[in-house]
Design a protein around this motif. Structure first.
Motif, PDB file in Angstrom:
ATOM      1  N   ARG A 140       0.827  -1.208   0.000  1.00 26.98           N
ATOM      2  CA  ARG A 140       0.000   0.000   0.000  1.00 26.98           C
ATOM      3  C   ARG A 140       0.861   1.258   0.000  1.00 26.98           C
ATOM      4  NH1 ARG A 140      -3.356   0.421   4.476  1.00 26.98           N
ATOM      5  NH2 ARG A 140      -4.872   1.603   3.256  1.00 26.98           N
ATOM      6  N   ALA A 141       1.957   1.251   0.755  1.00 23.70           N
ATOM      7  CA  ALA A 141       2.864   2.406   0.791  1.00 23.70           C
ATOM      8  C   ALA A 141       3.528   2.613  -0.570  1.00 23.70           C
ATOM      9  CB  ALA A 141       3.921   2.218   1.878  1.00 23.70           C
ATOM     10  N   ALA A 142       3.936   1.529  -1.215  1.00 26.94           N
ATOM     11  CA  ALA A 142       4.564   1.632  -2.536  1.00 26.94           C
ATOM     12  C   ALA A 142       3.581   2.186  -3.564  1.00 26.94           C
ATOM     13  CB  ALA A 142       5.090   0.265  -2.983  1.00 26.94           C
ATOM     14  N   ALA A 143       2.333   1.771  -3.495  1.00 24.39           N
ATOM     15  CA  ALA A 143       1.320   2.272  -4.429  1.00 24.39           C
ATOM     16  C   ALA A 143       1.068   3.761  -4.209  1.00 24.39           C
ATOM     17  CB  ALA A 143       0.023   1.479  -4.285  1.00 24.39           C
ATOM     18  N   ARG A 144       0.996   4.182  -2.955  1.00 24.56           N
ATOM     19  CA  ARG A 144       0.791   5.608  -2.669  1.00 24.56           C
ATOM     20  C   ARG A 144       1.960   6.426  -3.208  1.00 24.56           C
ATOM     21  NH1 ARG A 144       0.241   4.167   2.828  1.00 24.56           N
ATOM     22  NH2 ARG A 144       1.500   5.979   3.400  1.00 24.56           N
ATOM     23  N   ALA A 145       3.177   5.963  -2.963  1.00 19.53           N
ATOM     24  CA  ALA A 145       4.357   6.683  -3.443  1.00 19.53           C
ATOM     25  C   ALA A 145       4.400   6.729  -4.964  1.00 19.53           C
ATOM     26  CB  ALA A 145       5.626   6.034  -2.886  1.00 19.53           C
ATOM     27  N   ALA A 146       4.053   5.623  -5.607  1.00 21.60           N
ATOM     28  CA  ALA A 146       4.059   5.586  -7.074  1.00 21.60           C
ATOM     29  C   ALA A 146       3.027   6.551  -7.647  1.00 21.60           C
ATOM     30  CB  ALA A 146       3.791   4.167  -7.564  1.00 21.60           C
ATOM     31  N   CYS A 147       1.863   6.604  -7.035  1.00 29.15           N
ATOM     32  CA  CYS A 147       0.807   7.486  -7.533  1.00 29.15           C
ATOM     33  C   CYS A 147       1.183   8.958  -7.335  1.00 29.15           C
ATOM     34  CB  CYS A 147      -0.517   7.153  -6.848  1.00 29.15           C
ATOM     35  SG  CYS A 147      -1.945   7.812  -7.732  1.00 29.15           S
ATOM     36  N   LEU A 148       1.711   9.284  -6.170  1.00 24.12           N
ATOM     37  CA  LEU A 148       2.145  10.670  -5.933  1.00 24.12           C
ATOM     38  C   LEU A 148       3.301  11.044  -6.854  1.00 24.12           C
ATOM     39  CD1 LEU A 148       1.877  10.884  -2.057  1.00 24.12           C
ATOM     40  CD2 LEU A 148       0.525  12.173  -3.733  1.00 24.12           C
ATOM     41  N   GLY A 149       4.205  10.111  -7.100  1.00 20.79           N
ATOM     42  CA  GLY A 149       5.298  10.363  -8.033  1.00 20.79           C
ATOM     43  C   GLY A 149       4.791  10.645  -9.435  1.00 20.79           C
ATOM     44  N   LEU A 150       3.805   9.878  -9.857  1.00 21.40           N
ATOM     45  CA  LEU A 150       3.199  10.073 -11.175  1.00 21.40           C
ATOM     46  C   LEU A 150       2.505  11.434 -11.252  1.00 21.40           C
ATOM     47  CD1 LEU A 150       3.168   8.196 -13.626  1.00 21.40           C
ATOM     48  CD2 LEU A 150       0.984   7.308 -12.835  1.00 21.40           C
ATOM     49  N   LEU A 151       1.820  11.829 -10.168  1.00 17.50           N
ATOM     50  CA  LEU A 151       1.182  13.145 -10.128  1.00 17.50           C
ATOM     51  C   LEU A 151       2.226  14.254 -10.234  1.00 17.50           C
ATOM     52  CD1 LEU A 151      -1.211  15.084  -9.740  1.00 17.50           C
ATOM     53  CD2 LEU A 151      -0.922  14.776  -7.263  1.00 17.50           C
ATOM     54  N   LEU A 152       3.313  14.131  -9.486  1.00 17.51           N
ATOM     55  CA  LEU A 152       4.361  15.155  -9.552  1.00 17.51           C
ATOM     56  C   LEU A 152       4.955  15.257 -10.952  1.00 17.51           C
ATOM     57  CD1 LEU A 152       6.124  14.573  -6.116  1.00 17.51           C
ATOM     58  CD2 LEU A 152       4.716  16.535  -6.793  1.00 17.51           C
ATOM     59  N   GLU A 153       5.129  14.135 -11.624  1.00 17.68           N
ATOM     60  CA  GLU A 153       5.617  14.160 -13.005  1.00 17.68           C
ATOM     61  C   GLU A 153       4.641  14.898 -13.915  1.00 17.68           C
ATOM     62  OE1 GLU A 153       6.512  10.182 -14.333  1.00 17.68           O
ATOM     63  OE2 GLU A 153       7.765   9.794 -12.568  1.00 17.68           O
ATOM     64  N   ALA A 154       3.345  14.600 -13.768  1.00 12.27           N
ATOM     65  CA  ALA A 154       2.315  15.246 -14.597  1.00 12.27           C
ATOM     66  C   ALA A 154       2.273  16.753 -14.334  1.00 12.27           C
ATOM     67  CB  ALA A 154       0.957  14.608 -14.329  1.00 12.27           C
ATOM     68  N   LEU A 155       2.348  17.128 -13.068  1.00  8.32           N
ATOM     69  CA  LEU A 155       2.344  18.549 -12.731  1.00  8.32           C
ATOM     70  C   LEU A 155       3.588  19.242 -13.266  1.00  8.32           C
ATOM     71  CD1 LEU A 155       1.019  18.272  -9.075  1.00  8.32           C
ATOM     72  CD2 LEU A 155      -0.202  19.285 -11.022  1.00  8.32           C
ATOM     73  N   GLY A 156       4.720  18.558 -13.229  1.00  3.36           N
ATOM     74  CA  GLY A 156       5.948  19.107 -13.791  1.00  3.36           C
ATOM     75  C   GLY A 156       5.831  19.338 -15.288  1.00  3.36           C
ATOM     76  N   ARG A 157       5.225  18.370 -15.988  1.00  6.21           N
ATOM     77  CA  ARG A 157       5.016  18.534 -17.441  1.00  6.21           C
ATOM     78  C   ARG A 157       4.109  19.730 -17.719  1.00  6.21           C
ATOM     79  NH1 ARG A 157       4.929  13.039 -17.291  1.00  6.21           N
ATOM     80  NH2 ARG A 157       2.663  12.935 -17.197  1.00  6.21           N
ATOM     81  N   GLU A 158       3.018  19.822 -16.956  1.00  2.68           N
ATOM     82  CA  GLU A 158       2.106  20.950 -17.174  1.00  2.68           C
ATOM     83  C   GLU A 158       2.825  22.278 -16.895  1.00  2.68           C
ATOM     84  OE1 GLU A 158      -2.135  22.911 -15.849  1.00  2.68           O
ATOM     85  OE2 GLU A 158      -1.600  20.982 -14.975  1.00  2.68           O
ATOM     86  N   ASN A 159       3.594  22.331 -15.848  1.00  2.00           N
ATOM     87  CA  ASN A 159       4.317  23.559 -15.502  1.00  2.00           C
ATOM     88  C   ASN A 159       5.287  23.956 -16.625  1.00  2.00           C
ATOM     89  OD1 ASN A 159       4.876  25.696 -13.670  1.00  2.00           O
ATOM     90  ND2 ASN A 159       6.743  24.651 -13.050  1.00  2.00           N
ATOM     91  N   ARG A 160       5.999  22.960 -17.166  1.00  3.87           N
ATOM     92  CA  ARG A 160       6.926  23.247 -18.276  1.00  3.87           C
ATOM     93  C   ARG A 160       6.170  23.733 -19.511  1.00  3.87           C
ATOM     94  NH1 ARG A 160       9.148  18.785 -15.980  1.00  3.87           N
ATOM     95  NH2 ARG A 160       8.274  17.335 -17.495  1.00  3.87           N
ATOM     96  N   GLU A 161       5.013  23.139 -19.798  1.00  6.66           N
ATOM     97  CA  GLU A 161       4.199  23.558 -20.946  1.00  6.66           C
ATOM     98  C   GLU A 161       3.755  25.015 -20.783  1.00  6.66           C
ATOM     99  OE1 GLU A 161       3.072  22.097 -23.888  1.00  6.66           O
ATOM    100  OE2 GLU A 161       4.605  20.595 -23.478  1.00  6.66           O
ATOM    101  N   ARG A 162       3.366  25.353 -19.576  1.00 12.32           N
ATOM    102  CA  ARG A 162       2.898  26.730 -19.308  1.00 12.32           C
ATOM    103  C   ARG A 162       4.029  27.744 -19.463  1.00 12.32           C
ATOM    104  NH1 ARG A 162      -1.096  27.285 -14.144  1.00 12.32           N
ATOM    105  NH2 ARG A 162      -2.801  26.028 -14.971  1.00 12.32           N
ATOM    106  N   ASN A 163       5.245  27.329 -19.154  1.00 11.21           N
ATOM    107  CA  ASN A 163       6.382  28.263 -19.190  1.00 11.21           C
ATOM    108  C   ASN A 163       7.071  28.326 -20.537  1.00 11.21           C
ATOM    109  OD1 ASN A 163       6.062  29.073 -16.513  1.00 11.21           O
ATOM    110  ND2 ASN A 163       7.185  27.296 -15.767  1.00 11.21           N
ATOM    111  N   ARG A 164       6.537  27.673 -21.531  1.00 12.61           N
ATOM    112  CA  ARG A 164       7.136  27.709 -22.874  1.00 12.61           C
ATOM    113  C   ARG A 164       6.937  29.054 -23.524  1.00 12.61           C
ATOM    114  NH1 ARG A 164       6.839  22.481 -26.504  1.00 12.61           N
ATOM    115  NH2 ARG A 164       8.156  21.196 -25.219  1.00 12.61           N
TER     116      ARG A 164
END
Length: 164
Positions: A140-164
């Motif tokens: 359960r801890a690994a799944a939570r960490a994986a999901c939050l990691g995936l969210l942070l990656e998605a937010l990072g992509r969106e942030n980079r897109e906005r700053n183009r």
């Protein structure tokens, strides 16, 4: 990771909703623990029973019948469903087998997490090594960490897109 996720969501003016099976509300709790989470967290749905994945999140009943509740496509559908139903910018989902027994032929330690957002849907999966017998807490801890990691990656992509 929860603190960073809340900070990025807030800075980007985005909201998040969570659909949980495997993690039983713990992922939502991770986010709620962060001060200021109310600025970005829309809510969470714990759909532990397979029928609730269909009824509450809109996961196709035929898909659930064909592949069972522990499958990457189910995680994807859960994330999209919670995003739509709770009117959030991002939808997160967790599904898997915490153990100690296999479910639907899948061994304990198998999980799938998904993030649906403005730039699409990403799914991450994990399965234990044949000799590995992970405990419920670790899965359960690994799944939570994986999901939050995936969210942070998605937010990072969106942030980079906005700053183009």
């Amino acid at each position: 990771m929860p603190r960073r996720a809340v900070e990025l969501l807030t800075r980007l003016g985005r909201t998040v909703a969570v659909a949980e099976s495997l993690t039983g509300g713990a992922l939502t709790d991770d986010l709620v623990t962060v001060p200021g989470a109310s600025r970005c967290l829309r809510g969470g749905v714990v759909a532990y029973a397979t029928d609730l994945k269909h009824e509450l999140l809109g996961v196709d009943a035929g898909l659930l019948s064909r592949v069972g509740p522990v499958h990457p496509d189910v995680a994807r559908a859960m994330a999209e469903g919670v995003r739509t139903r709770l009117a959030a910018d991002y939808g997160l989902a967790t599904t898997g087998v915490a153990g100690p027994d296999p479910q639907g032929g899948r061994p304990p330690g198998t999980f799938h997490v998904a993030v649906a957002g403005p730039l699409g849907v990403e799914v991450r999966s994990a399965a234990p090594a044949e000799t590995e017998v992970p405990g419920r807490h670790e899965v359960r801890a690994a799944a939570r960490a994986a999901c939050l990691g995936l969210l942070l990656e998605a937010l990072g992509r969106e942030n980079r897109e906005r700053n183009r």
